[in-house]
Design an enzyme around this catalytic site. Structure first.
Site, short mmCIF file in Angstrom:
data_model
loop_
_atom_site.label_atom_id
_atom_site.label_comp_id
_atom_site.label_asym_id
_atom_site.label_seq_id
_atom_site.Cartn_x
_atom_site.Cartn_y
_atom_site.Cartn_z
N HIS A 95 4.06 0.60 5.43
CA HIS A 95 2.96 -0.14 6.06
C HIS A 95 2.97 0.02 7.58
CE1 HIS A 95 2.53 -2.00 2.05
NE2 HIS A 95 1.26 -1.86 2.38
N GLU A 121 -1.90 0.11 -9.54
CA GLU A 121 -0.82 0.70 -8.73
C GLU A 121 0.52 0.63 -9.43
OE1 GLU A 121 -0.95 -1.18 -4.88
OE2 GLU A 121 -1.27 -3.17 -5.69
N ASP A 135 1.57 2.81 -3.95
CA ASP A 135 2.53 2.19 -4.86
C ASP A 135 2.60 2.93 -6.19
OD1 ASP A 135 3.77 0.06 -3.50
OD2 ASP A 135 1.87 -1.01 -3.50
N CYS A 179 -7.79 3.69 -2.91
CA CYS A 179 -7.64 3.15 -1.55
C CYS A 179 -6.26 3.43 -0.97
CB CYS A 179 -7.94 1.66 -1.52
SG CYS A 179 -6.81 0.69 -2.51
C1 PEP Z 1 -1.45 1.19 -2.28
O1 PEP Z 1 -0.41 0.80 -2.79
O2 PEP Z 1 -1.89 2.35 -2.41
C2 PEP Z 1 -2.27 0.28 -1.47
C3 PEP Z 1 -3.45 0.63 -1.04
O3 PEP Z 1 -1.73 -0.92 -1.12
P1 PEP Z 1 -0.57 -1.08 -0.03
O4 PEP Z 1 -0.39 0.22 0.69
O5 PEP Z 1 -0.97 -2.18 0.88
O6 PEP Z 1 0.63 -1.43 -0.88
MG MG Z 2 -0.03 -1.30 -2.92
#
Ligand code: PEP
Ligand code: MG
Length: 596
Positions: free
Chosen positions: A200, A442, A466, A513
């Site tokens: 992140h 995910e 994920d 996403c």
């Molecule tokens: C993902 O896991 O692809 C996602 C978009 O959520 P995050 O990156 O916030 O875990």
């Molecule tokens: Mg995620």
């Protein structure tokens, strides 16, 4: 890892996390074994420092009690009694008073005062000629380390605030919450020992448009503050003492990127439609309400993922329903009529709240995270659901749950939404009764039960960051195994295919996403696999749109067909690269200009 090159210059190679090039003076923040930071505290804020010590002691006490409980359950009360000594230290009034006095007298921060007083205690205890007391030193050291760990949960945040001049931040790690605080005027770029493309921290760096390189192993040990470096976020390089030639070459690279961005601006107001006329929804990911300007500027059609966690961090208490409502409404209003998909809270993993005492876990990404946290912390979840429902009167809000692993969680979450709707109705508070609710896909188990899930939601959004880590058992944060994190692994492509097919069989749409949606090399492959929406960080949206507009869906389908029948991730990647380079030459950081 470093590599010697031209005289005086040293090249460190890591993982490119956020594009851009910057040069500046190094500011080393957190090293691996961090020295206790000391900073001057204004008179008016001394009370807050004392309060921080008290909070850290409470938090530590809760942690020790939890460990004691676990040890009692596993080994019996006798073994757990060793923690009594830890608890006694935490209640020692003399120690606590002495720390408060030091804060007040020397006007210093909590961690410095606590560590100074604790060191004095340890020295005294160690010198006593009594075996029993000397043995207590180990207990005390242990509990002191734990208190300091809790106090310094946000060390970089304090240090980042204290930056006196713009510089390049070098750190062992930066937490996502600290990264969210970065001031672009002061932090020209950053580089860290740990981390990977989908941590992140990297995701935030991209959304803040700060050049960043992660996974450099030991750069925080190798560099010292004041040295000159160049950060190349395109190629994942940090160059110490760059020569004139290096500066010239990177200057050219930066200029080519500016030209490219100008060219891409031409498609900003155009739709994301393939050469053979298929319309794709191209949305943006946002982390904060302020990001809406970037969404409008990049030409996205709304928001495919609003990560709401950042509303919750950097504060001493949870945001109220009203505060959340205003933030969600602000984003929705700014982007109307485009949809805004608000993701419910995804805390845990690498995102924590300093004020919520969450027990340390062995595997936080497999632990008390996201929907699992929300389905236990019901008041936190209900507050957020009410805020989202209230904001839904704007008419363009959708909502989705993260980390759904099976039907039970989805049913529970949906039941809570119904409960919140009933409560709002009873209170005569308006909301959009047709608010569409989706599930993030995910976790591989969710893919395998996707038909059941699809019957109860209006859309799927594939969280590939994920999905990849859980499918391939590759920690998305760990730079040492980053080479195993392969989006083109056949297993991942099959999971995407299964998800899209289940969605379409049940009459709902499926988007992506995760970070792969913003990778121009992979976008045609995703298109060919049948996804209906791509959602990426705003700076990446123009390249994806440019590429989509130069792609024939029929050819993207052929690419996907090839990939689904291929056994080698490397071959699939190579074929995808060749495809993207063929249809959009110049987009890929080579010498060619993009054909307009
Ligand atoms: C993902 O896991 O692809 C996602 C978009 O959520 P995050 O990156 O916030 O875990
Ligand atoms: Mg995620």
């Amino acid at each position: 890892m470093a590599e010697s090159a031209r005289s005086g210059e040293k090249v460190f190679r890591g993982i490119p996390a956020s594009v851009g090039i910057c040069c500046g003076k190094v500011v080393v923040l957190g090293k691996r074994d961090e020295a206790i930071p000391r900073w001057a505290v204004p008179e008016t804020e001394l009370g807050q420092q004392v309060e921080r010590v008290e909070q850290a002691l409470i938090q530590t006490r809760q942690q020790v009690l939890e460990i004691q409980r676990q040890v009692t359950a596993a080994m019996g009360a006798a073994d757990a009694s060793i923690f009594e000594a830890h608890l006694l230290v935490l209640e020692d009034r003399v120690l606590i008073d002495e720390v408060s006095r030091l804060i007040q007298e020397q006007k210093v921060n909590a961690e410095f005062a606590f560590s100074t007083v604790a060191d004095r205690y340890l020295a005294t205890l160690s010198a006593v000629n009594d075996e029993y007391l000397r043995e207590r030193v180990a207990d005390m050291r242990d509990v002191i380390a734990r208190v300091l760990g809790n106090l310094m949960g946000r060390p970089d945040e304090n240090l980042l605030r204290g930056l006196a001049a713009p510089g390049v931040v070098i750190s062992h790690d930066l937490t996502p919450s600290s990264t969210a605080l970065l001031d672009k005027k002061m932090v020209l770029g950053f580089a860290t020992d740990v981390g990977s493309k989908t941590s992140h921290t990297a995701i935030l760096a991209r959304s803040l448009q700060i050049p960043a390189v992660v996974g450099l192993h030991d750069i925080s040990e190798e560099l010292v503050s004041g040295q000159s470096v160049l950060v190349d976020g395109f190629n994942g390089l940090v160059i110490l003492n760059p020569t004139d030639q290096t500066l010239f070459e990177h200057g050219q690279l930066a200029r080519r990127q500016v030209t490219l961005q100008e060219k891409l601006r031409a498609v900003q107001t155009e739709p994301a439609v393939t050469l053979d006329g298929t319309r794709l929804v191209l949305s943006a990911n946002v982390e904060q309400a302020a990001d809406t300007e970037a969404v409008l500027a990049c030409g996205a059609e709304g928001v495919g993922l609003f990560r709401t966690e950042y509303l919750f961090i950097h504060r001493d208490a949870l945001p109220s329903e009203e505060e959340q409502y205003l933030a969600y409404r602000q984003v929705a209003a700014a982007l109307k009529p485009h949809p805004v998909v608000i993701r419910t809270l995804d805390l845990g993993g690498d995102k924590f709240l300093s004020h919520l005492p969450v027990p340390k876990e062995m595997n936080p990404f497999l632990g008390w995270r996201a929907i699992r946290f929300c389905l236990q912390e019901l008041s936190v979840f209900r507050t957020q659901l009410r805020a989202i429902l209230r904001a839904s009167t704007e008419g363009n809000i959708k909502m989705m749950y993260p980390m759904i692993s099976g039907l039970e969680e989805l049913n529970q979450a949906n039941a809570l939404v119904q409960e919140c709707k009933a409560a709002l109705r009873a209170e005569n508070i308006p909301f959009d009764p047709a608010l569409e609710v989706g599930a993030m896909i995910e976790i591989p188990s969710a893919v395998m039960v996707a038909d059941s899930l699809a019957k109860r939601v209006k859309f799927f959004s594939l969280g590939t960051n994920d999905l990849i880590q859980y499918t391939l058992a590759v920690d998305r944060m760990n730079e040492r195994i980053a080479h195993l994190y392969e989006p083109t692994h056949p297993a991942i492509l099959q999971l995407i295919r299964l998800t899209v097919e289940a969605a379409h069989r049940n009459g709902i749409w499926a988007g992506v996403c995760g970070e792969v949606a913003g990778d121009p090399v992979l976008a045609p492959l995703l298109l060919g696999l049948g996804v209906d929406e791509l959602s990426a960080a705003p700076p990446l949206v123009p390249s994806i749109k440019f590429l989509v507009r130069r792609t024939k869906l029929s050819e993207a389908k052929e690419l996907a067909e090839f990939a689904l029948n291929c056994e080698s991730p490397a071959e699939i990647l190579a074929r995808s690269q060749a495809f993207a380079h063929r249809v959009a030459p110049g987009l890929f950081n080579d010498q060619t200009e993009p054909a307009s």
